[in-house]
Design a protein around this motif. Structure first.
Motif, PDB file in Angstrom:
ATOM      1  N   PRO A 135      -8.006  21.038  39.862  1.00 22.99           N
ATOM      2  CA  PRO A 135      -7.784  20.575  39.064  1.00 22.99           C
ATOM      3  C   PRO A 135      -8.934  21.047  38.337  1.00 22.99           C
ATOM      4  CG  PRO A 135      -9.706  19.945  41.156  1.00 22.99           C
ATOM      5  CD  PRO A 135      -8.471  21.748  41.578  1.00 22.99           C
ATOM      6  N   GLY A 136      -7.615  20.320  37.083  1.00 23.64           N
ATOM      7  CA  GLY A 136      -7.797  20.761  35.404  1.00 23.64           C
ATOM      8  C   GLY A 136      -7.367  22.250  35.334  1.00 23.64           C
ATOM      9  N   PHE A 137      -6.169  22.461  35.881  1.00 21.11           N
ATOM     10  CA  PHE A 137      -5.886  23.443  35.779  1.00 21.11           C
ATOM     11  C   PHE A 137      -4.106  23.063  34.875  1.00 21.11           C
ATOM     12  CE2 PHE A 137      -2.532  27.513  36.292  1.00 21.11           C
ATOM     13  CZ  PHE A 137      -2.915  27.998  35.785  1.00 21.11           C
ATOM     14  N   GLN A 138      -3.287  23.421  34.192  1.00 19.33           N
ATOM     15  CA  GLN A 138      -2.999  23.204  32.882  1.00 19.33           C
ATOM     16  C   GLN A 138      -1.999  23.739  32.122  1.00 19.33           C
ATOM     17  OE1 GLN A 138      -3.996  19.359  31.642  1.00 19.33           O
ATOM     18  NE2 GLN A 138      -4.681  19.769  29.974  1.00 19.33           N
ATOM     19  N   PHE A 139      -0.677  24.078  31.809  1.00 15.96           N
ATOM     20  CA  PHE A 139       0.164  24.983  31.012  1.00 15.96           C
ATOM     21  C   PHE A 139       0.979  23.709  30.507  1.00 15.96           C
ATOM     22  CE2 PHE A 139       1.179  26.167  34.705  1.00 15.96           C
ATOM     23  CZ  PHE A 139       2.573  26.246  35.199  1.00 15.96           C
ATOM     24  N   ARG A 140       1.374  24.320  29.021  1.00 13.57           N
ATOM     25  CA  ARG A 140       2.691  24.189  28.167  1.00 13.57           C
ATOM     26  C   ARG A 140       3.822  24.968  28.769  1.00 13.57           C
ATOM     27  NH1 ARG A 140      -0.500  24.737  23.874  1.00 13.57           N
ATOM     28  NH2 ARG A 140      -1.170  21.911  22.872  1.00 13.57           N
ATOM     29  N   ILE A 141       4.637  24.533  29.468  1.00 14.61           N
ATOM     30  CA  ILE A 141       6.331  25.335  29.741  1.00 14.61           C
ATOM     31  C   ILE A 141       6.126  26.119  28.415  1.00 14.61           C
ATOM     32  CG2 ILE A 141       8.279  25.124  30.790  1.00 14.61           C
ATOM     33  CD1 ILE A 141       7.416  22.966  32.448  1.00 14.61           C
ATOM     34  N   ASP A 196       8.214  20.468  22.773  1.00 15.96           N
ATOM     35  CA  ASP A 196       7.442  21.774  22.991  1.00 15.96           C
ATOM     36  C   ASP A 196       6.522  21.974  23.929  1.00 15.96           C
ATOM     37  OD1 ASP A 196       9.255  23.031  22.462  1.00 15.96           O
ATOM     38  OD2 ASP A 196       8.769  22.823  19.844  1.00 15.96           O
ATOM     39  N   GLU A 197       5.791  19.865  24.258  1.00 13.40           N
ATOM     40  CA  GLU A 197       4.702  20.073  24.743  1.00 13.40           C
ATOM     41  C   GLU A 197       5.336  19.413  26.500  1.00 13.40           C
ATOM     42  OE1 GLU A 197       2.074  19.810  22.837  1.00 13.40           O
ATOM     43  OE2 GLU A 197       3.111  20.702  21.102  1.00 13.40           O
ATOM     44  N   ARG A 198       5.594  19.948  27.013  1.00 16.01           N
ATOM     45  CA  ARG A 198       6.298  19.468  27.978  1.00 16.01           C
ATOM     46  C   ARG A 198       4.654  20.152  28.711  1.00 16.01           C
ATOM     47  NH1 ARG A 198      11.318  20.619  30.052  1.00 16.01           N
ATOM     48  NH2 ARG A 198      11.477  22.856  29.060  1.00 16.01           N
ATOM     49  N   LEU A 199       4.388  19.678  29.681  1.00 20.03           N
ATOM     50  CA  LEU A 199       2.910  20.289  30.172  1.00 20.03           C
ATOM     51  C   LEU A 199       3.078  19.953  32.298  1.00 20.03           C
ATOM     52  CD1 LEU A 199       0.178  21.227  29.286  1.00 20.03           C
ATOM     53  CD2 LEU A 199      -0.812  18.644  30.092  1.00 20.03           C
ATOM     54  N   VAL A 200       2.810  20.989  32.948  1.00 20.70           N
ATOM     55  CA  VAL A 200       2.712  21.143  33.787  1.00 20.70           C
ATOM     56  C   VAL A 200       1.388  21.119  34.627  1.00 20.70           C
ATOM     57  CG1 VAL A 200       3.265  23.055  35.957  1.00 20.70           C
ATOM     58  CG2 VAL A 200       4.859  22.832  34.259  1.00 20.70           C
ATOM     59  N   ARG A 238       6.661  31.469  24.473  1.00 21.77           N
ATOM     60  CA  ARG A 238       6.029  31.809  23.117  1.00 21.77           C
ATOM     61  C   ARG A 238       4.143  32.928  23.332  1.00 21.77           C
ATOM     62  NH1 ARG A 238       3.108  29.045  20.668  1.00 21.77           N
ATOM     63  NH2 ARG A 238       2.772  27.608  21.885  1.00 21.77           N
ATOM     64  N   ARG A 239       3.807  32.809  24.671  1.00 22.00           N
ATOM     65  CA  ARG A 239       2.268  33.519  24.975  1.00 22.00           C
ATOM     66  C   ARG A 239       1.315  33.628  23.885  1.00 22.00           C
ATOM     67  NH1 ARG A 239       6.897  36.384  27.070  1.00 22.00           N
ATOM     68  NH2 ARG A 239       6.694  37.515  25.720  1.00 22.00           N
TER      69      ARG A 239
END
Length: 325
Positions: A200-206, A190-194, A211-212
């Motif tokens: 720079p600095g923009f990231q989110f969990r798949i 659940d912690e897989r991250l893009v 789940r949103r």
């Protein structure tokens, strides 16, 4: 000739006829089909391609991602968001296409500035995002294969495909060789991250795309807290610190009050003890005075007895002398 009127109810029941696959020139497309048709069309080297509509849940994924990207660009104003089916033209070796990504970003560093009064973009987007429609296999193929190749060849640095199912999500970055490779995925489960290489600095969990989590949850999440309403979190933290300081001050005031009360009680106790000691001293003094009076009275009694004895002895001596004569 009779005039036939068409009511609004009749119009509402008429399905627009799709022109998908129709051959039109590029000039005709820009004039008649780009933004003037009932349906939305892209243009692929002389042929119209109807732009499909995603299902509602995929639309929710799109909205969640859009909001996340808006928060990032608000705090890091490195570019501008483009939506509302703004198209851009790609002149490729295989031909010319005009695509309308569901979402795009134009960086401020892009050599072609975004014209705020134009309905199309005359450069190459820096990020393209498509909300995948799985209604037809051709739609899936177009977004995951055709557009992937076109955007890479046209020079789009990053390309994301959004969908309600994990298996249809895709996140690509353009290599030096001009092709796309998947962006590295960090973590597992659940912690897989893009992480974007473009922003720079923009990231989110798949998993968060599925789940949103709501705004309040993501702004407190360490993955997003640096760019999602950090001023709210900072204000809350400042308020919490102020409340802690107020609580500490209140505890210190209460402790000081208890100490003052204790000191007052101790002063009262000391006063009572002094009063008691004073009374005891007065009692001792009275007892000394009484003892002194009793001694004086005893001495006076002894003196009186001595005088009386002396008088008695004198009287006895006189009487003896009288009787002997």
């Amino acid at each position: 000739m009779p005039q036939w009127s068409i009511t609004g109810d009749q119009l509402a029941g008429v399905e627009p006829t799709s022109a998908d696959g129709r051959l039109v020139s590029e000039d005709e497309y820009w004039q008649d089909w780009y933004d003037g048709a009932d349906l939305s069309y892209e243009w692929n080297n002389g042929r119209l391609e109807e732009k499909p509509v995603s299902d509602f849940e995929t639309f929710q994924v799109y909205l969640w991602f859009l909001e996340l990207l808006r928060h990032y660009l608000r705090l890091q104003p490195v570019g501008k968001l483009v939506a509302l089916e703004m198209g851009f033209r790609l002149s490729l070796r295989s031909g010319t296409v005009i695509r309308k990504p569901d979402l795009a970003v134009v960086l401020d560093s892009n050599p072609v500035a975004l014209d705020l009064t134009d309905s199309s973009y005359h450069g190459v987007f820096d990020l393209c995002v498509e909300a995948l429609s799985t209604e037809k296999p051709a739609y899936v193929h177009r977004d995951l294969v055709v557009k992937k190749a076109e955007y890479a060849a046209g020079g789009v640095p990053e390309y994301y495909v959004l969908h309600r199912e994990h298996g249809n999500l895709a996140f690509y970055g353009r290599t030096r060789g001009g092709v796309y490779s998947p962006l590295p995925i960090e973590g597992s489960g659940d912690e897989r991250l893009v992480r974007s290489r473009l922003l720079p600095g923009f990231q989110f969990r798949i998993n968060d795309l599925i789940r949103r989590p709501d705004l309040d949850a993501i702004r407190r999440d360490p993955i997003y807290s640096d760019f999602v309403l950090p001023e709210w979190t900072q204000a809350e933290q400042a308020q919490a610190r102020a409340e802690q300081a107020r609580a500490l001050a209140e505890r210190e005031r209460e402790e000081a009050s208890r100490e003052r009360d204790q000191a007052s009680r101790e002063r009262d106790q000391a006063s009572r003890e002094r009063d008691q000691a004073s009374r005891e001293r007065d009692q001792v003094s009275r007892e000394r005075d009484r003892a002194s009076r009793e001694r004086d009275e005893a001495l006076a009694e002894v003196r009186r007895e001595a005088v009386a004895r002396a008088a008695l002895e004198a009287e006895l001596a006189r009487l003896r002398g009288t009787s002997g004569g």
